[in-house]
Design an enzyme around this catalytic site. Structure first.
Site, PDB file in Angstrom:
ATOM      1  N   CYS A  78      -6.387   5.381   5.865  1.00 49.70           N
ATOM      2  CA  CYS A  78      -5.046   4.814   5.711  1.00 49.70           C
ATOM      3  C   CYS A  78      -4.158   5.076   6.925  1.00 49.70           C
ATOM      4  O   CYS A  78      -3.840   6.234   7.236  1.00 49.70           O
ATOM      5  CB  CYS A  78      -4.387   5.383   4.462  1.00 49.70           C
ATOM      6  SG  CYS A  78      -2.719   4.776   4.181  1.00 49.70           S
TER       7      CYS A  78
ATOM      8  N   GLU B 215       6.938  11.101   2.893  1.00 52.82           N
ATOM      9  CA  GLU B 215       7.708  10.737   1.706  1.00 52.82           C
ATOM     10  C   GLU B 215       7.470  11.724   0.569  1.00 52.82           C
ATOM     11  O   GLU B 215       8.421  12.173  -0.092  1.00 52.82           O
ATOM     12  CB  GLU B 215       7.328   9.340   1.244  1.00 52.82           C
ATOM     13  CG  GLU B 215       7.820   8.216   2.134  1.00 52.82           C
ATOM     14  CD  GLU B 215       7.371   6.863   1.607  1.00 52.82           C
ATOM     15  OE1 GLU B 215       6.853   6.798   0.481  1.00 52.82           O
ATOM     16  OE2 GLU B 215       7.528   5.870   2.326  1.00 52.82           O
TER      17      GLU B 215
ATOM     18  N   SER C 254       2.789   6.169  -2.762  1.00 51.11           N
ATOM     19  CA  SER C 254       3.853   7.149  -2.924  1.00 51.11           C
ATOM     20  C   SER C 254       4.317   7.248  -4.378  1.00 51.11           C
ATOM     21  O   SER C 254       4.509   8.348  -4.905  1.00 51.11           O
ATOM     22  CB  SER C 254       5.036   6.802  -2.017  1.00 51.11           C
ATOM     23  OG  SER C 254       4.655   6.889  -0.664  1.00 51.11           O
TER      24      SER C 254
ATOM     25  N   GLU D  80       2.681   1.786  -3.516  1.00 53.20           N
ATOM     26  CA  GLU D  80       1.814   2.242  -4.601  1.00 53.20           C
ATOM     27  C   GLU D  80       1.355   3.681  -4.395  1.00 53.20           C
ATOM     28  O   GLU D  80       1.315   4.480  -5.330  1.00 53.20           O
ATOM     29  CB  GLU D  80       0.606   1.305  -4.721  1.00 53.20           C
ATOM     30  CG  GLU D  80       0.956  -0.072  -5.227  1.00 53.20           C
ATOM     31  CD  GLU D  80       1.509  -0.066  -6.642  1.00 53.20           C
ATOM     32  OE1 GLU D  80       1.009   0.705  -7.478  1.00 53.20           O
ATOM     33  OE2 GLU D  80       2.453  -0.820  -6.911  1.00 53.20           O
TER      34      GLU D  80
ATOM     35  N   ALA E  65       0.831  -1.204   0.000  1.00 51.52           N
ATOM     36  CA  ALA E  65       0.000   0.000   0.000  1.00 51.52           C
ATOM     37  C   ALA E  65       0.867   1.255   0.000  1.00 51.52           C
ATOM     38  O   ALA E  65       0.608   2.215  -0.736  1.00 51.52           O
ATOM     39  CB  ALA E  65      -0.933  -0.013   1.210  1.00 51.52           C
TER      40      ALA E  65
END
Length: 402
Positions: A348, A357, A251, A249, A246
């Site tokens: 999330c 990030e 980021s 994908e 998760a």
């Protein structure tokens, strides 16, 4: 009930290239129209998608058990176990218990402690990009920057041995390929192999950390306790795999989609934090999140029966004109929150890490090259996990500080 065959043609290359006109047409049909081809109701407005995500009458218990009818079952045991025990795929009473334990491990400062290391990793990757730029005249920021960075960050977070970090990205890509419709036999074989290898590695790493703990998330997941409760081995393994899949994908596609949206729009410069949020809103990395009705209920004014499937179309919701002024325009001055990280109990858990990030990587990119031109972009042939396979850029005249 509004019902139609093929409201969303996921196999149409034109739809994959730009789904937003079709998503707007679905939104105009009103609450939860039913797509006969997909066998699912579609929540395309911001209000309806939010209600679908927050409703406690809709669940997420893992039902995508593979293989499909007529195929051998045993070889899929590990793949299914990774999902049956994953935080994203379970409901009460398992979900609150599992989320509490995982959040407790996360709460030990793992995300924020990574900020300097993320910046260091980003600068190292940009050095390599600058070298390629000198040779090629442009650089692919997906392959050279957006894809490797989150894998390196998750590896740092987990305490993954440096010599084996090259394994993570291929495992993740193979497993998430199964989330699209009708994967090929080759994709299925790769997903099975990746699930088996990834799970076996995590089991051994967790056992090692139980004997020799370190300052990393795997050690804390092994050690976490709450009133005598702890993660089972299967839950720990599923959590580690989910964190990579998760997080990787979100980021990769968040940065790639966002850069293309921003550069194509020629939007003016903006502070990094709101710029990242608009990147996530304008072209959502995750377009569809499906839930299943668990008991008779009414959602968005529509009566639903147990077993019905309802999909929150996150990209459509993020472009709802009832929520966002001029929603198709890329505008980092927006303040209304988007749904790209979901809502409700399944919001999330890794959102702070993804934001860190994206903020650090985008900031480092723009310090290196304050102005960029979009040279070309190649779309991945997927919809649920939406992204670009290649995004080539070059510094605008006078932008290269190196």
């Amino acid at each position: 009930m509004v019902q139609a065959d093929g409201l969303l043609d996921l196999a149409d290359p034109g739809f994959r290239d730009d789904p937003y006109p079709a998503l707007a047409a679905v939104r105009d049909l009103g609450p939860l129209p039913y797509d006969d081809r997909l066998g699912v109701r579609l929540a395309a407005s911001y209000a309806d998608a939010t209600e679908v995500l927050r409703s406690r009458d809709l669940g997420r218990t893992y039902t995508l058990r593979v293989p499909r009818p007529g195929r051998p079952a045993g070889e899929w045991d590990t793949f299914n176990a990774l999902h049956e025990h994953a935080l994203l795929e379970v409901e009460a009473p398992t979900h609150p218990r599992l989320r509490r334990l995982v959040a407790s491990a996360f709460a030990r400062g793992h995300v924020e402690r990574l900020r300097p290391r993320v910046a260091e990793l980003a600068d190292g990757l940009l050095d390599a990009c600058a070298a390629r730029l000198a040779d090629e005249g442009s650089v692919d920021v997906v392959a050279g920057y957006a894809e490797p960075l989150p894998v390196l960050v998750v590896a740092e977070l987990l305490g993954w041995p440096a010599a084996d970090r090259h394994l993570l990205r291929p495992w993740s890509q193979a497993i998430v390929a199964m989330y699209e419709l009708d994967p090929t036999p080759e994709a299925e074989a790769a997903a099975r192999a990746a699930a088996d290898a990834f799970a076996a590695y995590v089991v051994e790493l967790a056992r090692e950390r139980s004997v020799r703990p370190a300052d990393d998330l795997v050690s804390d997941l092994v050690a976490v306790r709450d009133a005598g409760d702890r993660l089972s081995e299967a839950e720990l393994v599923a959590t580690v795999v989910l964190l990579l899949n998760a997080g990787h994908e979100a980021s990769v596609n968040g940065l790639g989609n966002g850069l293309v949206s921003w550069l194509a729009a020629s939007s003016p410069a903006a502070p990094v934090e709101p710029l990242v949020e608009e990147m996530l809103r304008h072209d959502a990395p995750l377009q569809l999140f499906e839930r299943t009705v668990g008991r008779p209920c009414t959602v968005a004014g529509v009566d639903l029966e147990p077993g019905e499937r309802v999909a929150a179309l996150l990209g459509a919701a993020n472009r709802d004109p009832a929520r966002f002024e001029r929603p198709d325009v890329f505008d980092p001055r927006r303040t209304a929150p988007h749904l790209s990280f979901g809502a409700g109990v399944h919001f999330c858990l890794g959102a702070p890490l993804a934001r860190l990030e994206l903020q650090v990587s985008l900031g480092a990119l723009l310090r290196r090259w304050p102005a960029l031109d979009l040279v070309s972009a190649t779309r991945r042939p997927t919809f649920v996990l939406r992204g670009w396979s290649e995004v080539r850029v070059r510094p605008s005249v006078g932008a290269d500080r190196a």
